[in-house]
Design an enzyme around this catalytic site. Structure first.
Site, PDB file in Angstrom:
ATOM      1  N   HIS A 306      25.505 -75.121  15.029  1.00 24.87           N
ATOM      2  CA  HIS A 306      25.784 -73.840  14.402  1.00 24.87           C
ATOM      3  C   HIS A 306      26.943 -74.018  13.451  1.00 24.87           C
ATOM      4  O   HIS A 306      27.868 -74.779  13.741  1.00 24.87           O
ATOM      5  CB  HIS A 306      26.141 -72.791  15.474  1.00 24.87           C
ATOM      6  N   ASP A 363      18.715 -69.420  19.141  1.00 24.74           N
ATOM      7  CA  ASP A 363      17.285 -69.649  18.898  1.00 24.74           C
ATOM      8  C   ASP A 363      16.658 -70.604  19.899  1.00 24.74           C
ATOM      9  O   ASP A 363      15.436 -70.649  20.019  1.00 24.74           O
ATOM     10  CB  ASP A 363      17.083 -70.221  17.486  1.00 24.74           C
TER      11      ASP A 363
HETATM   12  N1  ACO Z   1      20.390 -82.074  15.027  1.00 28.47           N
HETATM   13  C1  ACO Z   1      20.959 -83.239  14.671  1.00 28.47           C
HETATM   14  N2  ACO Z   1      22.085 -83.346  13.939  1.00 28.47           N
HETATM   15  C2  ACO Z   1      22.656 -82.209  13.550  1.00 28.47           C
HETATM   16  C3  ACO Z   1      22.133 -80.946  13.883  1.00 28.47           C
HETATM   17  C4  ACO Z   1      20.948 -80.903  14.653  1.00 28.47           C
HETATM   18  N3  ACO Z   1      20.396 -79.742  14.998  1.00 28.47           N
HETATM   19  N4  ACO Z   1      22.911 -79.972  13.348  1.00 28.47           N
HETATM   20  C5  ACO Z   1      23.891 -80.593  12.698  1.00 28.47           C
HETATM   21  N5  ACO Z   1      23.746 -81.947  12.817  1.00 28.47           N
HETATM   22  C6  ACO Z   1      24.644 -82.969  12.304  1.00 28.47           C
HETATM   23  C7  ACO Z   1      24.385 -83.234  10.822  1.00 28.47           C
HETATM   24  O1  ACO Z   1      23.418 -84.248  10.637  1.00 28.47           O
HETATM   25  C8  ACO Z   1      25.759 -83.670  10.360  1.00 28.47           C
HETATM   26  O2  ACO Z   1      25.963 -84.991  10.795  1.00 28.47           O
HETATM   27  P1  ACO Z   1      26.926 -85.999   9.965  1.00 28.47           P
HETATM   28  O3  ACO Z   1      28.243 -85.308   9.838  1.00 28.47           O
HETATM   29  O4  ACO Z   1      26.986 -87.200  10.851  1.00 28.47           O
HETATM   30  O5  ACO Z   1      26.267 -86.215   8.651  1.00 28.47           O
HETATM   31  C9  ACO Z   1      26.689 -82.762  11.173  1.00 28.47           C
HETATM   32  O6  ACO Z   1      25.968 -82.461  12.388  1.00 28.47           O
HETATM   33  C10 ACO Z   1      27.082 -81.486  10.493  1.00 28.47           C
HETATM   34  O7  ACO Z   1      25.903 -80.903   9.986  1.00 28.47           O
HETATM   35  P2  ACO Z   1      25.930 -79.757   8.881  1.00 28.47           P
HETATM   36  O8  ACO Z   1      24.549 -79.541   8.362  1.00 28.47           O
HETATM   37  O9  ACO Z   1      27.006 -80.035   7.882  1.00 28.47           O
HETATM   38  O10 ACO Z   1      26.414 -78.553   9.756  1.00 28.47           O
HETATM   39  P3  ACO Z   1      26.249 -77.071   9.396  1.00 28.47           P
HETATM   40  O11 ACO Z   1      27.346 -76.384  10.081  1.00 28.47           O
HETATM   41  O12 ACO Z   1      26.127 -76.860   7.938  1.00 28.47           O
HETATM   42  O13 ACO Z   1      24.811 -76.756  10.033  1.00 28.47           O
HETATM   43  C11 ACO Z   1      22.998 -75.733  11.072  1.00 28.47           C
HETATM   44  C12 ACO Z   1      24.522 -75.711  10.845  1.00 28.47           C
HETATM   45  C13 ACO Z   1      22.256 -75.536   9.726  1.00 28.47           C
HETATM   46  C14 ACO Z   1      22.640 -74.566  11.981  1.00 28.47           C
HETATM   47  C15 ACO Z   1      22.596 -77.081  11.710  1.00 28.47           C
HETATM   48  O14 ACO Z   1      23.290 -77.284  12.916  1.00 28.47           O
HETATM   49  C16 ACO Z   1      21.097 -77.209  11.913  1.00 28.47           C
HETATM   50  O15 ACO Z   1      20.393 -77.602  10.978  1.00 28.47           O
HETATM   51  N6  ACO Z   1      20.570 -76.842  13.149  1.00 28.47           N
HETATM   52  C17 ACO Z   1      19.162 -76.859  13.407  1.00 28.47           C
HETATM   53  C18 ACO Z   1      18.531 -75.563  12.894  1.00 28.47           C
HETATM   54  C19 ACO Z   1      18.901 -74.369  13.757  1.00 28.47           C
HETATM   55  O16 ACO Z   1      18.887 -74.422  14.976  1.00 28.47           O
HETATM   56  N7  ACO Z   1      19.238 -73.266  13.070  1.00 28.47           N
HETATM   57  C20 ACO Z   1      19.615 -72.023  13.738  1.00 28.47           C
HETATM   58  C21 ACO Z   1      20.990 -71.641  13.368  1.00 28.47           C
HETATM   59  S1  ACO Z   1      21.570 -70.319  14.381  1.00 28.47           S
HETATM   60  C22 ACO Z   1      20.873 -68.935  13.797  1.00 28.47           C
HETATM   61  O17 ACO Z   1      20.504 -68.806  12.657  1.00 28.47           O
HETATM   62  C23 ACO Z   1      20.751 -67.840  14.793  1.00 28.47           C
END
Ligand code: ACO
Length: 433
Positions: A306, A363
């Protein structure tokens, strides 16, 4: 004494005011930065940018706190209804019995959808995604009902909000009935907001729907947990589009479109699809965790991580409990729940997930509840949209009432070609690859 931050550029010092919120959060006010220094700030995706001051929702991602108008979401999930929580978000205070009663009457009075709108529903292809239908239909509501005039009374504003809250719920159920090719079920004044939705979804002339109070309670909690989440992607879309002073329906329609994405509201559908893939592959979550860890693989574990929560999402804990209640009503066990629990257990112990502060989000479990309620997969994000509606409305209301209102218009740092001349067609050299 006013707190300031000092910024030194080319040896010159600038003092920037610090704004402090009621919960002690602090922000450097850069609203005069470009005027005073000629520089802008750069923050792709805005994780370090505050776009507004707000008194609606407080969340602390490090401590796992979420409160609406100061009230912890766990208390609302335990004691409140979605209808009452909507009132709280929009009006700022919990309603008195009379106020709640009046709100219920308005929701009931405005729950029917103009009969002419049925033609729109009939002409969408049966396989159209309900989120696309919903965003179009919310825009279409504007054509049938006038927008809020500038100098309107509070009552007229409340009617518009009630109209949206009750009609979106009716339209969501209608889109499901049309997708099945079944007769539409109208809302009933005898049923509560949530019971009405379940009835409109599942009642049929050949199999009357029996209201199950546990399911109604679960839906209340589900929607309460989704009701607002401060400046997330869809809410920011509502505020941004609304900042151009479009009508409320257009702004909400923009929010629905933003929510559709799988990295936002679409994640609840994506989680179930991922759990299904794990089951189809034999039920072992390990290969999926390995893929999520692999930097060369764009795959992400859906329902994990998140932007703000760097600990367990407080809503995920509550929804998991509701999940148990709902599943205990089923006469069969859902294998996807077992896979979800295994996946959670393995991921929470995995160094990659620990180092990246990746925990299950709302979710992760919500899809399992929706499945148990009989909601079809392509309606999952619509369920989120109905729940987020009071949040979008209250955030829109706050933004249009903001005395510091400005059209949202970020800037950029241009990295393209510098000025060059137009080359006539005959003088262009063919590229050889
Ligand atoms: N699985 C694997 N790796 C992940 C995940 C994940 N679900 N989420 C983040 N990471 C990793 C990224 O690869 C990145 O790694 P790195 O720093 O080694 O390159 C790091 O964690 C940070 O990722 P960002 O994308 O910069 O984090 P951000 O805060 O922007 O992302 C997000 C948040 C989009 C929700 C992300 O965690 C994700 O894609 N999750 C999966 C989709 C999801 O569950 N969305 C629901 C969100 S909650 C809602 O809307 C109610």
């Amino acid at each position: 004494m006013e707190q300031t931050a000092k910024l030194i550029i080319d040896g010159k010092t600038y003092e920037l005011p610090i704004i402090e919120g009621t919960e002690g959060e602090r922000a450097i006010d850069i609203s005069a930065l470009r005027r005073d220094t000629g520089l802008i700030t750069m923050d792709p995706g805005y994780p370090n940018t505050g776009s507004c001051e707000s008194s609606i929702t407080f969340m602390d991602g490090e401590r796992g706190i979420l409160r609406y108008r100061g009230i912890p979401v766990a208390q609302l999930a335990e004691h409140s209804s979605f209808r009452e929580t909507s009132y709280l978000l929009i009006n700022g205070e919990l309603p008195t019995p009379d106020e709640l009663n009046h709100f219920s009457v308005m929701l009931n009075d405005h729950s029917l959808v103009h009969e002419d709108m049925q033609h729109f529903f009939q002409n969408f292809p049966r396989r159209a995604h309900p989120m696309g239908i919903l965003s179009s239909m919310v825009n279409a509501v504007r054509v049938f009902y006038p927008e809020i005039p500038e100098d309107t009374s509070q009552e007229a504003i409340n009617i518009t909000f009630s109209r949206l809250l009750s009609k979106v719920r009716t339209m969501a159920a209608m889109s499901y009935k049309y997708s099945k090719g079944h007769q539409v079920v109208y809302p009933s004044h005898r049923l509560s907001y949530c019971a009405n939705f379940l009835n409109m979804m599942f009642d049929s002339p050949v199999k009357p729907y029996e209201i199950d109070e546990d399911m109604v309670r679960a839906l209340n909690v589900f929607w309460i947990l989704h009701a607002d989440h401060e400046q997330n992607c869809s809410t920011s879309a509502v505020r941004l589009v609304g900042s151009a002073r479009v009508n409320l329906y257009a702004a909400i329609s923009a929010g629905i479109c933003a929510l559709w994405g799988k990295f936002h509201g679409g994640a609840n559908q994506a989680v179930v699809e991922m759990l299904q893939d794990i089951q189809d592959g034999g039920g072992d979550p390990a290969p999926f965790i390995a893929r999520a860890r692999d930097r060369n693989d764009p795959f992400r574990l859906m329902g994990f991580g998140h932007r703000v929560y760097k600990t367990y999402d407080p809503r995920a804990r509550i929804i998991k409990q509701v999940c148990d209640t709902v599943l205990s009503k089923l006469t069969y066990s859902d294998p996807l729940l077992d896979i979800a629990m295994q996946l959670e257990e393995v991921a929470l112990k995995d160094p990659y997930f620990i180092d990246h502060h990746l925990y299950p989000n709302l979710d992760f479990y919500s899809g399992i509840i929706l499945r148990a309620m009989g909601i079809p997969l392509n309606m999952f994000t619509v369920m989120f949209a109905i729940g987020r509606l009071p949040g979008w409305i209250s955030q829109w209301k706050e933004s249009v009432e903001d005395p510091h209102w400005k059209v949202h218009r970020p800037r950029q740092i241009y990295q393209g070609k510098t000025e060059r001349d137009y080359v006539p067609m005959g003088e262009r050299v063919t590229k050889v690859s």
